[in-house]
Structures are given as structure tokens and as C-alpha cells.
Write a protein that holds these residues in place. Structure first.
Motif, PDB file in Angstrom:
ATOM      1  N   PHE A  96      -1.067  -6.758   0.951  1.00  0.00           N
ATOM      2  CA  PHE A  96      -1.716  -6.155   2.118  1.00  0.00           C
ATOM      3  C   PHE A  96      -3.159  -6.618   2.236  1.00  0.00           C
ATOM      4  N   ASN A  97      -3.867  -6.614   1.131  1.00  0.00           N
ATOM      5  CA  ASN A  97      -5.271  -7.023   1.161  1.00  0.00           C
ATOM      6  C   ASN A  97      -5.420  -8.461   1.632  1.00  0.00           C
ATOM      7  N   ASP A  98      -4.543  -9.331   1.161  1.00  0.00           N
ATOM      8  CA  ASP A  98      -4.592 -10.735   1.581  1.00  0.00           C
ATOM      9  C   ASP A  98      -4.393 -10.855   3.086  1.00  0.00           C
ATOM     10  N   LEU A  99      -3.447 -10.089   3.619  1.00  0.00           N
ATOM     11  CA  LEU A  99      -3.180 -10.118   5.054  1.00  0.00           C
ATOM     12  C   LEU A  99      -4.417  -9.691   5.839  1.00  0.00           C
ATOM     13  N   VAL A 100      -5.009  -8.588   5.444  1.00  0.00           N
ATOM     14  CA  VAL A 100      -6.161  -8.063   6.173  1.00  0.00           C
ATOM     15  C   VAL A 100      -7.339  -9.028   6.118  1.00  0.00           C
ATOM     16  N   LEU A 101      -7.571  -9.609   4.951  1.00  0.00           N
ATOM     17  CA  LEU A 101      -8.699 -10.528   4.810  1.00  0.00           C
ATOM     18  C   LEU A 101      -8.502 -11.802   5.626  1.00  0.00           C
ATOM     19  N   LYS A 102      -7.254 -12.210   5.818  1.00  0.00           N
ATOM     20  CA  LYS A 102      -6.974 -13.390   6.647  1.00  0.00           C
ATOM     21  C   LYS A 102      -7.088 -13.062   8.129  1.00  0.00           C
ATOM     22  N   VAL A 103      -6.567 -11.918   8.532  1.00  0.00           N
ATOM     23  CA  VAL A 103      -6.527 -11.561   9.946  1.00  0.00           C
ATOM     24  C   VAL A 103      -7.884 -11.055  10.445  1.00  0.00           C
ATOM     25  N   ARG A 104      -8.595 -10.346   9.592  1.00  0.00           N
ATOM     26  CA  ARG A 104      -9.886  -9.760   9.943  1.00  0.00           C
ATOM     27  C   ARG A 104      -9.814  -8.899  11.211  1.00  0.00           C
ATOM     28  N   PRO A 105      -9.089  -7.786  11.147  1.00  0.00           N
ATOM     29  CA  PRO A 105      -9.029  -6.879  12.288  1.00  0.00           C
ATOM     30  C   PRO A 105     -10.349  -6.154  12.483  1.00  0.00           C
ATOM     31  N   THR A 106     -10.447  -5.421  13.561  1.00  0.00           N
ATOM     32  CA  THR A 106     -11.634  -4.589  13.771  1.00  0.00           C
ATOM     33  C   THR A 106     -11.781  -3.578  12.649  1.00  0.00           C
ATOM     34  N   GLN A 107     -10.642  -3.002  12.249  1.00  0.00           N
ATOM     35  CA  GLN A 107     -10.666  -1.922  11.276  1.00  0.00           C
ATOM     36  C   GLN A 107      -9.456  -2.003  10.350  1.00  0.00           C
ATOM     37  N   VAL A 108      -9.673  -1.662   9.098  1.00  0.00           N
ATOM     38  CA  VAL A 108      -8.581  -1.446   8.161  1.00  0.00           C
ATOM     39  C   VAL A 108      -8.635   0.016   7.729  1.00  0.00           C
ATOM     40  N   THR A 109      -7.463   0.663   7.715  1.00  0.00           N
ATOM     41  CA  THR A 109      -7.365   2.053   7.276  1.00  0.00           C
ATOM     42  C   THR A 109      -6.560   2.090   5.992  1.00  0.00           C
ATOM     43  N   LEU A 110      -7.169   2.568   4.924  1.00  0.00           N
ATOM     44  CA  LEU A 110      -6.530   2.582   3.613  1.00  0.00           C
ATOM     45  C   LEU A 110      -5.734   3.879   3.456  1.00  0.00           C
ATOM     46  N   VAL A 111      -4.428   3.717   3.203  1.00  0.00           N
ATOM     47  CA  VAL A 111      -3.499   4.844   3.131  1.00  0.00           C
ATOM     48  C   VAL A 111      -2.744   4.769   1.808  1.00  0.00           C
ATOM     49  N   PRO A 112      -2.674   5.872   1.052  1.00  0.00           N
ATOM     50  CA  PRO A 112      -2.055   5.808  -0.277  1.00  0.00           C
ATOM     51  C   PRO A 112      -0.553   6.065  -0.272  1.00  0.00           C
ATOM     52  N   ASP A 113       0.201   5.328   0.535  1.00  0.00           N
ATOM     53  CA  ASP A 113       1.634   5.586   0.609  1.00  0.00           C
ATOM     54  C   ASP A 113       2.406   4.682  -0.353  1.00  0.00           C
ATOM     55  N   ALA A 114       3.429   5.246  -0.977  1.00  0.00           N
ATOM     56  CA  ALA A 114       4.302   4.475  -1.853  1.00  0.00           C
ATOM     57  C   ALA A 114       5.221   3.593  -1.013  1.00  0.00           C
ATOM     58  N   PRO A 115       5.747   2.499  -1.587  1.00  0.00           N
ATOM     59  CA  PRO A 115       6.593   1.580  -0.817  1.00  0.00           C
ATOM     60  C   PRO A 115       7.819   2.232  -0.186  1.00  0.00           C
ATOM     61  N   ASP A 116       8.361   3.266  -0.833  1.00  0.00           N
ATOM     62  CA  ASP A 116       9.588   3.871  -0.324  1.00  0.00           C
ATOM     63  C   ASP A 116       9.355   5.087   0.562  1.00  0.00           C
ATOM     64  N   GLN A 117       8.105   5.391   0.894  1.00  0.00           N
ATOM     65  CA  GLN A 117       7.847   6.532   1.759  1.00  0.00           C
ATOM     66  C   GLN A 117       8.278   6.248   3.185  1.00  0.00           C
ATOM     67  N   ILE A 118       8.884   7.253   3.820  1.00  0.00           N
ATOM     68  CA  ILE A 118       9.267   7.101   5.221  1.00  0.00           C
ATOM     69  C   ILE A 118       8.026   7.062   6.101  1.00  0.00           C
ATOM     70  N   THR A 119       7.079   7.928   5.792  1.00  0.00           N
ATOM     71  CA  THR A 119       5.818   7.958   6.521  1.00  0.00           C
ATOM     72  C   THR A 119       4.735   8.495   5.587  1.00  0.00           C
ATOM     73  N   SER A 120       3.503   8.271   5.943  1.00  0.00           N
ATOM     74  CA  SER A 120       2.391   8.757   5.118  1.00  0.00           C
ATOM     75  C   SER A 120       2.393  10.283   5.122  1.00  0.00           C
ATOM     76  N   ASN A 121       2.183  10.891   3.954  1.00  0.00           N
ATOM     77  CA  ASN A 121       2.253  12.355   3.895  1.00  0.00           C
ATOM     78  C   ASN A 121       1.123  12.993   3.091  1.00  0.00           C
TER      79      ASN A 121
END
Length: 237
Positions: free
Chosen positions: A77-102
Motif C-alpha cells: 500500500f505504501n509503495d502505491l501511495v508514494l508512486k501515485v501521490r494523491p492529495t491525501q492518504v488516510t491510514l486505516v488499521p484494517d486486517a486483510p480479511d475485514q469486510i469493512t473498517s470497524n
């Protein structure tokens, strides 16, 4: 004015269910912009079950409004964000198997980790927001980690809203005041809807941005995308 960022994950979920490119995720994002949304949010997960990493590159090439990428700051994820350089990155602590952030970050426990990650993104000029529960201490430690903004996890507000809006919003007002006192920008998201958004905005008028996906896309099935975005924007006036 509070900006509306439309999360288009559910559009990608529908596309992926059938294969092909219908609905076209990029075109929907452009339509959201055309209809008045001031930002687009995506939350790519490692299994790419909705937004794919390629979608992120495709969107970056054409979007004219703010682009917000959410996710757990693992290496891919970090590599993607650093390459794309969006306006904003929001850091969310979700596990890979989570249906949605909780849940939001325990920013106190993860202070060292978040400080390092936030520093990397800010070096590239990417505004960094940390997803937190509506707790003053979590907001305070997000500030200590160097975050530009916090995003309040609003599912508890949405769940309690029908019982008592005043009670439901109270901890969010306090957390928002803490953020403002610390000079942090303020975002909000998760289960915000046409039912509960206006009241939250009336109580916390200094929210910079709301990120809304599931409810908005569901409403669009009945109202159409243009009318739906219009109604959400009305809630934010």
C-alpha cells in the motif's frame, strides 16, 4: 464548506462480480465530479476484491478534484501511495480479511509506527489523515505522530442516531474540538447517510471532508447518481 468525497469501492465491487468493465469505475468517478463531488475516495485492499491497484493509477491520471486513498499502511500500500501521490492518504488499521473498517487506530500504542509512516508520506507532499475513534486521547496522539488530519470513525454515531441524535453526536463534538484545539484538520466517515449527515454537520460545522460510499451508492440505485450527490451536498450547506 465541508467537502464531499465519494468512495467508489462499491462500484468496483459490482464490476468485479461480473468481470469486464461494467460499471466503468473511472467513468463513475468522473460523473461524481461532474455532479458536484469535491473528491474521490478509494480503499484498495491486498486481495483487490473491489478497487484494484490499476484502478488507482487510472483514476490519478484523470481526476480533477481531491483524490483520497485509504488503507492499512503495509509495504504494498505504501509503495502505491508514494508512486501515485494523491492529495491525501488516510491510514486505516484494517486486517486483510475485514469486510469493512470497524475501528480507529490506537494512536498511543502505535505512535512510533505512525510517526515513521506519516513522515514518509509528508516528505512527498501527501496530506496524511489518521482514522481514529472519537476519543480525545486518540486525537492527541495522532497530532503527536505528525498527522495533518484525523478522520473520525462515525459508525457508533450512525448506530445510535435513531435513539438520540444529541447523545450520539456528543463524543464526536468533543473529539472534533480536541482536533481543532491541536490545529488538526478534521474528516469524518463510515455509515454517514442522508438520514444522519445533516445533523452531524450542524453540530460540527468545521469538518473539512466527509467520505461516503456505501450509503451513497445504495441511494443512487433509487435516486440516480446526480440527484443523490445533490442531496448529500445539501446536507453539507
Amino acid at each position: 464548506m465541508t467537502k464531499l468525497s465519494v468512495n467508489i469501492n462499491k462500484v468496483a465491487t459490482l464490476r468485479n462480480a461480473r468481470g469486464g468493465n461494467n460499471p466503468d469505475v473511472v467513468q463513475v468517478a468522473l460523473d461524481c465530479e461532474k455532479f458536484g463531488a469535491q473528491g474521490i475516495t478509494v480503499h484498495p485492499r491486498p486481495d483487490e476484491r473491489h478497487i484494484r491497484y490499476q484502478d488507482v493509477y487510472d483514476l490519478k491520471a484523470v481526476l480533477r478534484t481531491e483524490f483520497n486513498i485509504e488503507g492499512n499502511p503495509v509495504d504494498k500500500f505504501n509503495d502505491l501511495v508514494l508512486k501515485v501521490r494523491p492529495t491525501q492518504v488516510t491510514l486505516v488499521p484494517d486486517a486483510p480479511d475485514q469486510i469493512t473498517s470497524n475501528a480507529g487506530w490506537d494512536t498511543k500504542k502505535n505512535l512510533s509506527f505512525l510517526t515513521e509512516i506519516i513522515g514518509e508520506f509528508k516528505e512527498k507532499g501527501i496530506r496524511t489523515s489518521v482514522f481514529v475513534n472519537a476519543e480525545a486521547e486518540m486525537v492527541e496522539y495522532a497530532a503527536k505522530a505528525g498527522a495533518d488530519r484525523v478522520e473520525l470513525y462515525t459508525e457508533p454515531y450512525a448506530s445510535a442516531y435513531a435513539g438520540s441524535p444529541e447523545v450520539a453526536v456528543r463524543p464526536f463534538v468533543e473529539a472534533a474540538r480536541t482536533a481543532r484545539s491541536l490545529g488538526l484538520g478534521l474528516n469524518a466517515g463510515h455509515d454517514l447517510s442522508l438520514e444522519n449527515l445533516k445533523y452531524m454537520h450542524e453540530q460540527i460545522g468545521w469538518i473539512d471532508e466527509v467520505s461516503i460510499g456505501h450509503a451513497l451508492i445504495c441511494d443512487a440505485l433509487y435516486l440516480g447518481l446526480e440527484e443523490t450527490i445533490k442531496r448529500y451536498l445539501e446536507c453539507l450547506k
